[in-house]
Design an enzyme around this catalytic site. Structure first.
Site, PDB file in Angstrom:
ATOM      1  N   THR A   2       0.849  -1.190   0.000  1.00  0.00           N
ATOM      2  CA  THR A   2       0.000   0.000   0.000  1.00  0.00           C
ATOM      3  C   THR A   2       0.879   1.233   0.000  1.00  0.00           C
ATOM      4  O   THR A   2       1.920   1.269   0.667  1.00  0.00           O
ATOM      5  CB  THR A   2      -0.947   0.004   1.220  1.00  0.00           C
TER       6      THR A   2
ATOM      7  N   HIS B 236       2.857 -11.841  14.097  1.00  0.00           N
ATOM      8  CA  HIS B 236       3.920 -12.456  14.900  1.00  0.00           C
ATOM      9  C   HIS B 236       3.626 -13.923  15.203  1.00  0.00           C
ATOM     10  O   HIS B 236       4.521 -14.670  15.604  1.00  0.00           O
ATOM     11  CB  HIS B 236       4.098 -11.683  16.206  1.00  0.00           C
TER      12      HIS B 236
END
Length: 521
Positions: A440, A492
């Protein structure tokens, strides 16, 4: 000899499909390469065309049936169409009474033809990931003549705007789902009658104005009949309905009439007459007026909100930052931009370099290119990169397929195409599905630094930002360099911090020394 019509060969990821719609009936003539039937899979709708010219003789898989790859759907044979057989049946013996009977029969046929065959206009078949859509716009009014395949309405889903087209030449007979209505897959939107629209329009002209078209929900305001959508606009803009010219049946005021009056400013309410008290006429407008306007969220905006919140609630999201010196990339662009444009008929931008750098980094760090499916990790042996595109409806993310094999010119051309089709509402469902990684670019709007949100089920997203000249220490000297901050948000649960940082550093190194992209080092 009969020719078999077969379902397309499905890719390995598609097990089966279902017959969405037959565009021909047994006995209908078909031309070579003419669309006969549509097969809907869990990802796309596939068109099946006639392999040869002839007559559709058999339909072996009805609408709604589940079919396998290369399954026989029907047969095309030689012979006369149903219309030819009817003519043969009508053949008279030649005597006077038979001729009169034939004339009478022809007259009845002409009358039936003017009435026309009726069709249900249905919403498209939505994929499993889309539950419903919203009727965004009706492009045609009841009784207005339309041509085959002309757009009747737009259906807005949470991903794309789908067009509903006319099945034949004719006219809308009744609209059953007004603009703003929520509809499910294959819901009936309207009824359609084949033949010239003037026939139906003449018939509706003889009906009471208040009941014309879908007037059951119309309202009489003064001497005007006002459609529901028009009534809402009149109230929003505080217009004088008496000054609006209705173009619908019986002078009915339609939404388009109100929009025209708003644009022209021809229907504003007049000031109070001079007979009113002078103090009322001269009443001052309150200073510092605080206005509010409440509008419903579009379906796309609702889905964006839902997915972003879901991503933050389900992923262990973390962001790592770095900065890249854009000196070499900008020098390359300055040196070759004219040559590049002449060779490829497209401008050389920055996104091509970032997509190629990300593709190379994704090959080196497969965890970043993976996705999470429940308790499973899916490792992708290809790089499909989604590129966020801003449209009037909101942010959409069309996907570049197999970016590792694309050239920079291919990337730039595809992104320009995505942007144009996104603004025009022409992006298809297949353009948006899939993707293993997303980029983006907030820098196009002036963003200096931001934290992008992951697009599930992907596990990472790269954020580009504004290029800004800053003083940098280079070989012990202070130099002004064009710098860009990069942000990598990652899940994560899937990606360790060490790999996320190394991934971002790899992109930085490839961009600061573009020769690495060519030498694969």
């Amino acid at each position: 000899m009969a020719i078999e019509i077969k379902a397309p060969t499905f890719p390995e990821s598609v097990a089966e499909g279902s017959v969405a719609a037959w565009h021909k009936k047994p006995g209908d003539k078909v031309e070579r390469d003419e669309l006969i039937v549509e097969i809907e899979t869990d990802k796309v709708v596939l068109e099946v065309v006639a392999p040869e010219a002839g007559v559709l003789t058999d339909v072996m898989a009805e609408e709604g049936d589940t079919v396998q790859s290369d399954q026989v759907l029907g047969k095309i044979g030689e012979g006369s169409a149903s219309g030819d057989s009817e003519k043969k049946e009508e053949k008279s013996s030649g005597d006077d009474s038979a001729e009169k009977s034939e004339e009478k029969s022809d007259g009845q046929k002409e009358q039936q033809a003017s009435a026309g065959k009726q069709h249900d206009i249905k919403a498209p078949s939505f994929p499993e990931s889309i539950q419903e859509g919203t009727v965004a716009t009706w492009h045609k009014k009841v009784g207005e003549p339309v041509k085959r395949d002309e757009v009747l309405a737009d259906i807005e889903t949470d991903k794309v705007v789908l067009e509903v087209v006319a099945p034949a030449d004719g006219a809308l007979q009744e609209i059953k789902a007004e603009e703003g209505s929520q509809v499910e897959s294959e819901a009936i939107l309207a009824t359609f009658v084949e033949g010239g629209g003037s026939d139906y329009a003449n018939a509706t002209d003889n009906r009471p104005a208040a009941s014309a078209d879908d007037g059951a929900s119309d309202e009489q305001i003064g001497d005007k009949i006002v459609a529901p959508a028009a009534r809402k606009l009149i109230a929003e803009h505080d217009l004088d309905v008496a000054k609006i010219e209705g173009t619908g049946k019986g002078g009915r005021v339609l939404k388009e009439d109100v929009q025209k009056a708003v644009k022209d400013g021809s229907a504003k309410k007049a000031a109070k007459s001079s007979s009113a008290p002078a103090k009322a006429a001269a009443a001052p407008v309150a200073e510092g007026e605080r206005t509010e306007k409440r509008v419903p969220m579009t379906r796309l905006r609702q889905t964006i909100a839902k997915r972003l919140v879901q991503a933050q609630q389900t992923a262990a999201m973390l962001t790592t930052y770095n900065e890249v010196d854009m000196t070499e990339i900008m020098a390359l662009r300055a040196q070759y931009k004219d040559t590049f444009q002449k060779a490829h008929d497209i401008k050389l931008g920055f996104m091509g370099f970032f997509v190629k750098a990300a593709s190379e980094a994704l090959k080196r760090f497969p965890d970043v290119n993976a996705s999470i499916d429940g308790t499973d990790i899916v490792y992708h042996g290809y790089q499909d990169i989604g590129v966020a595109v801003s449209t009037d409806r909101g942010l959409v993310v069309p996907v570049l397929r197999d970016t590792d094999s694309m050239k920079i010119a291919d990337v730039e051309r595809k992104i320009v195409d995505f942007g144009k089709r996104g603004r025009d509402g022409k992006l298809g469902m297949d353009d948006m599905m899939g993707g293993t990684f997303t980029i983006t670019n907030g820098g196009t709007f002036g963003s200096l630094m931001s934290t992008p949100i992951i697009n599930p089920p992907q596990t990472a997203i790269l954020g580009m930002h504004k290029i800004q000249d800053r003083p940098m220490a280079v070989d012990g000297k202070v130099e002004i360099r064009p710098m860009m901050y990069l942000a990598l948000s990652y899940d994560h649960r899937m990606i360790d911090g060490k790999d996320a940082v190394r991934f971002l550093v790899t992109i930085k190194e490839l961009l600061e020394d573009p020769a690495r992209l060519l030498l694969d080092i």
